[in-house]
Design an enzyme around this catalytic site. Structure first.
Site, short mmCIF file in Angstrom:
data_model
loop_
_atom_site.label_atom_id
_atom_site.label_comp_id
_atom_site.label_asym_id
_atom_site.label_seq_id
_atom_site.Cartn_x
_atom_site.Cartn_y
_atom_site.Cartn_z
N PRO A 77 -41.42 88.87 40.50
CG PRO A 77 -42.59 90.86 40.16
CD PRO A 77 -41.42 90.29 40.90
CB CYS A 78 -41.98 84.46 37.35
SG CYS A 78 -43.73 84.03 37.59
CD GLN A 79 -45.84 88.55 36.02
OE1 GLN A 79 -44.71 88.71 36.47
NE2 GLN A 79 -46.92 88.83 36.71
CG PHE A 81 -37.51 84.94 33.76
CD1 PHE A 81 -36.48 85.29 32.90
CD2 PHE A 81 -37.57 85.54 35.00
CE1 PHE A 81 -35.54 86.23 33.29
CE2 PHE A 81 -36.62 86.47 35.40
CZ PHE A 81 -35.60 86.81 34.53
CB SER A 82 -43.90 82.80 32.74
OG SER A 82 -44.90 81.83 32.57
#
Length: 355
Positions: A77-79, A81-82
């Site tokens: 999951p990238c939230q 870093f987004s």
């Protein structure tokens, strides 16, 4: 070392990355996904693969039984870093990139591929985390570098930029970045424009293309203008018009309601000579149109599940499980299949050529 092309899939979602790796000739033995609906979608389309539907932290020992597979791949999951999120380094999801390496440490694959948002590779804000990740990979015996790729260059009709951390074990190649970049470049293939990609699905509401998102499209009373008709904010909600003569912007996991991008159906299917939003944008700019809160014409409508799935390059016969909102989320969260295939082929070819 002989490569048998076996793999573990982590943070598998609906299986977009897996479709690409399998098309490249890699056999996925076991996959792990937390979201029940995505896990069900995965199992439905990958019946030969073992799916572990659980928190990854609970199954590290179980995955360790697959020591010796050739590849570990996945998109944590990238939230955290987004740039579209809160960019919180303390977000628990931000720590999962290191959990990914915990699995790599256990199973010791020949190579690994971890996908994430471009920001993790480029922003100074994440430099310490990025360097920590690369240092851990090096200590585990892998030469690893981040490669930022634009999906439109790999047969995906979507302006989606992502980073792939590609690590190869026991790799002393001083030209690793050069060689891997060349192999990735060899996989490039220009994507079709959206109009050509979607045209044969037919209008929304048909059996082949059910109308799955009915969220209203309304005009913003205080539009934020940009030079391009497709870049401003002159409709309410975060769903934006798609330029069907070009490529879609990144499809978000938040699709399903008014964050779902939309198209001009009459222009898409040739009944109109121009996209309606172009004239509306022009009228706003020259002052001949006064913005007011009302519904947009019905020829503007949201992307269907079938269309979103095709933009993400899932096979047309791919079966998604769960309610509509959950399906849109699965599609938006996925790594585009064609992009994953290109990365898998380049990684395989690197091992074969430079081992």
């Amino acid at each position: 070392m002989e490569i048998n092309n076996t793999a573990i899939s982590l943070f598998s979602g609906a299986g977009g990355m897996d479709v690409g790796f399998e098309k490249a000739g890699i056999n996925v033995l076991v996959a792990n996904e937390l979201m029940p609906e995505a896990a069900q979608t995965y199992m439905t389309n990958h019946p030969e693969c073992k799916m572990i539907n659980d928190d990854i932290n609970n199954v590290i020992d179980e995955l360790s039984a697959y020591t010796g597979v050739d590849f570990v791949f996945g998109g944590p999951p990238c939230q955290g870093f987004s740039v579209a999120g809160k960019m919180n380094p303390d977000d628990i999801r931000s720590k999962l990139i290191f959990t990914f390496l915990d699995i790599v440490k256990k199973v010791k694959p020949k190579a690994f591929v971890m996908e994430n948002v471009k920001a993790l590779a480029k922003l100074e804000k994440w430099s310490s985390i990025r360097n920590r990740y690369l240092n851990i990979a090096e200590k585990l015996g892998y030469q690893c570098l981040p490669f930022v790729l634009n999906a439109t260059e790999f047969n995906v009709s979507q302006k989606r930029e992502r980073v792939f951390f590609i690590g190869v074990r026991d790799n002393s190649d001083i030209f690793y970045e050069y060689h891997m970049s060349n192999l990735l470049n060899q996989e490039k293939k220009k994507a079709p424009i959206i109009k050509n990609l979607l045209y044969d699905l037919g209008k929304a509401g048909t059996k082949k293309n059910p109308n799955t998102c009915t969220a209203k499209i309304t005009f913003a009373t205080h539009p934020i203008m940009r030079k391009s008709p497709y870049a401003g904010m002159y409709f309410n909600g975060q769903g934006r018009p798609i330029n069907i003569d070009g490529y879609a912007n990144t499809l978000p996991a938040s699709m399903g309601g008014n964050k779902t991008p939309f198209v001009d159906e009459e222009y898409l299917y040739g009944d109109a000579k121009e996209d309606w939003v172009i004239q509306y944008h022009k009228g706003l700019l020259d002052g001949t149109i006064t913005p007011k809160f009302e519904e947009a014409p019905t020829r503007l409508r949201r992307l269907t599940i079938r269309e979103a799935s095709r933009i993400q390059t899932f096979p047309d016969d791919y079966i998604f499980c769960g309610k509509k909102g959950k399906i849109y989320t699965q599609i938006g969260n996925a790594v585009p299949c064609n992009l994953a295939e290109a990365v898998a082929k380049a990684t395989l070819n690197y091992i074969k050529e430079y081992e």
